[in-house]
Design an enzyme around this catalytic site. Structure first.
Site, PDB file in Angstrom:
ATOM      1  N   GLU A   1      88.929  18.268  -3.430  1.00 14.79           N
ATOM      2  CA  GLU A   1      89.602  17.107  -4.007  1.00 14.79           C
ATOM      3  C   GLU A   1      90.856  17.528  -4.787  1.00 14.79           C
ATOM      4  OE1 GLU A   1      86.735  14.245  -5.456  1.00 14.79           O
ATOM      5  OE2 GLU A   1      88.228  13.182  -6.599  1.00 14.79           O
TER       6      GLU A   1
ATOM      7  N   HIS B   1      70.561  32.572   9.421  1.00 18.09           N
ATOM      8  CA  HIS B   1      69.859  32.017  10.582  1.00 18.09           C
ATOM      9  C   HIS B   1      70.488  30.693  10.978  1.00 18.09           C
ATOM     10  CE1 HIS B   1      66.673  35.039  10.143  1.00 18.09           C
ATOM     11  NE2 HIS B   1      67.084  34.989   8.888  1.00 18.09           N
TER      12      HIS B   1
ATOM     13  N   LYS C   1      89.148   2.999  -1.061  1.00 15.30           N
ATOM     14  CA  LYS C   1      88.488   2.121  -2.038  1.00 15.30           C
ATOM     15  C   LYS C   1      89.021   0.690  -1.908  1.00 15.30           C
ATOM     16  CE  LYS C   1      87.924   5.439  -5.784  1.00 15.30           C
ATOM     17  NZ  LYS C   1      88.441   5.811  -7.084  1.00 15.30           N
TER      18      LYS C   1
END
Ligand code: PA5
Length: 422
Positions: free
Chosen positions: A270, A299, A412
């Site tokens: 960010e 793994h 937003k």
């Protein structure tokens, strides 16, 4: 400095002149009155008020932390790393109805007097956090608790000057801690945002702060051979410029530090992922963080890390001494078990980490190996301040503002447009 660094293939040559130049830039960032993350935790009243609030509510057995992004990732990282007691933590950090349903259900047989609800929002207007507030007030309504009684169950943390939560706190007389106006959300782990959950987790807040304070002088050292902040910034920036390496794998060999990777991810992404530089030119820069943790990722992602595109730098964190250990002795006779039998679990962890580092190096990969003596409050405080400082300084290398986040605004606005059409 209690953080020990090794750089592979080699540490960049940080001359004194370079160190002085970069530290002067760094000082101008941290002395800026709107970006005070480096000094805020020196403000003793923030620590004292958090401790007072803890004293007031310390009998609570369930700590419900409500916040998102920088208002939750720091506390989650701290509690996961170092919880010492059996306080039950619930993090409401998303708006997934199914998850919140389960979280509310898990409170069904708990008395509210045993719970503390900590609402954290610097702006006080974040939709996700307010949505959780609405749902929690419904729970209180169902249990016959009136808003005038919320003060016995709620604590807020918010900006002390302007915020909707601040207005609510005054209306309902709710105890409120400060999220300093001059510290951005993702830089708040060393403020009351992190202090109160740390206290409820039984952490030693003084050691945590001492770690960060002790690091300040090291980060400002003008000795190029000692300044690891400048070395790390040079290392990563040079890789980006000369080899187009702009992905950063953050990989502690510790399950307890896994949440630290998520905290780092937000900080790094960010802050540094930006469209425009400070001159207003479109540059679309950033480092893409990748969350990993050892040994489990050996793994999973390590195959790609070894043999896939050489476009990643690695930050590998080693805990040199684990607080607990196990012998691998076994009464069973399997060959593979017997090969392990004279060692301890921590030795296996160390061997797997060293093996991975060696193999990464042989594959021409670039990495920073950071060692901490123990996973404790002191070292956690140091790591938090180190990576916050690295992020801030890297913003200067990339010539962008690491303290804003304009890229999340459009989403937003469109979300509310969408909501209003429903
Ligand atoms: O780092 C940031 O600034 C953001 O991630 C914020 O922490 C996040 O958006 C939550 O904001 P607020 O604390 O205002 O609710």
């Amino acid at each position: 400095m209690a953080l020990k660094f090794q750089f592979f293939p080699e540490r960049p040559n940080v001359t004194s002149a370079l160190a002085i130049e970069k530290i002067n830039i760094f000082k101008s960032i941290i002395n800026n009155t709107s970006t005070q993350f480096f000094y805020t935790f020196n403000r003793q009243e923030l620590e004292v008020t958090s401790k007072n609030v803890y004293q007031k509510f310390k009998n609570r057995k369930v700590f419900v932390h409500i916040g998102i992004g920088g208002s939750s990732l720091g506390p989650e990282m701290m509690v996961n790393a170092l919880q010492k007691n059996d306080t039950r933590f619930i993090f409401i950090n998303n708006i997934d109805p199914e998850e919140i349903y389960s979280q509310m259900e898990s409170l069904a047989n708990v008395e509210l007097k045993d719970c503390l609800f900590y609402f954290v929002s610097k702006s006080g207007g974040t939709a996700e956090t307010l949505a959780a507030l609405a749902i929690i007030t419904q729970l209180f309504e169902a249990r016959g608790v009136r808003p005038s009684e919320y003060k016995d169950f709620f604590v807020f943390a918010t900006d002390p000057v302007k915020s909707e939560l601040l207005t609510l706190s005054k209306e309902w007389d709710i105890t409120t801690l400060e999220v300093p106006s001059d510290v951005g959300g993702r830089f708040t782990a060393l403020t009351p945002v992190g202090f109160l959950p740390a206290l409820f987790a039984g952490m030693d807040l003084d050691a945590y702060l001492k770690g960060a304070k002790d690091l300040q002088a090291d980060l400002l050292s003008e000795d190029g051979k000692k300044n690891e902040l400048v070395a790390a910034a040079e290392f990563l920036y040079n890789l980006k410029q000369s080899k187009q390496i702009s992905q950063t794998v953050f990989m502690p060999y510790s399950s307890k530090l896994r949440a630290f990777s998520f905290w780092f991810t937000q900080l790094w992404a960010e802050s540094l992922g930006k469209k425009k530089n400070k001159k207003g030119e479109v540059v679309n820069v950033g480092f893409t963080p990748i969350v990993g943790y050892g040994a489990t990722d050996q793994h999973s992602q390590v195959q790609l890390f070894m043999e896939g595109p050489n476009d990643k730098a690695f930050i590998i964190i080693e805990v040199e001494n684990f607080a607990k250990d196990f012998s691998l002795r076994s009464v069973l006779s399997s060959n593979n078990l017997q090969k392990l039998s004279t060692f301890n679990l921590s030795q296996l962890m160390k061997a797997e980490m060293e093996g991975t580092i060696k193999a990464l190096r042989e594959n021409g990969r670039h990495l920073i190996h950071l060692k901490i003596a123990k996973n404790d409050e002191y070292h956690l405080g140091q790591m938090i301040l180190f990576f916050e400082s690295l992020t801030a300084l890297m913003g200067d290398y990339l010539m962008i503002d690491p303290f804003d986040q304009p890229g999340v605004e459009a989403g937003k606005i469109y979300a509310f447009e969408f909501l209003n059409q429903l």
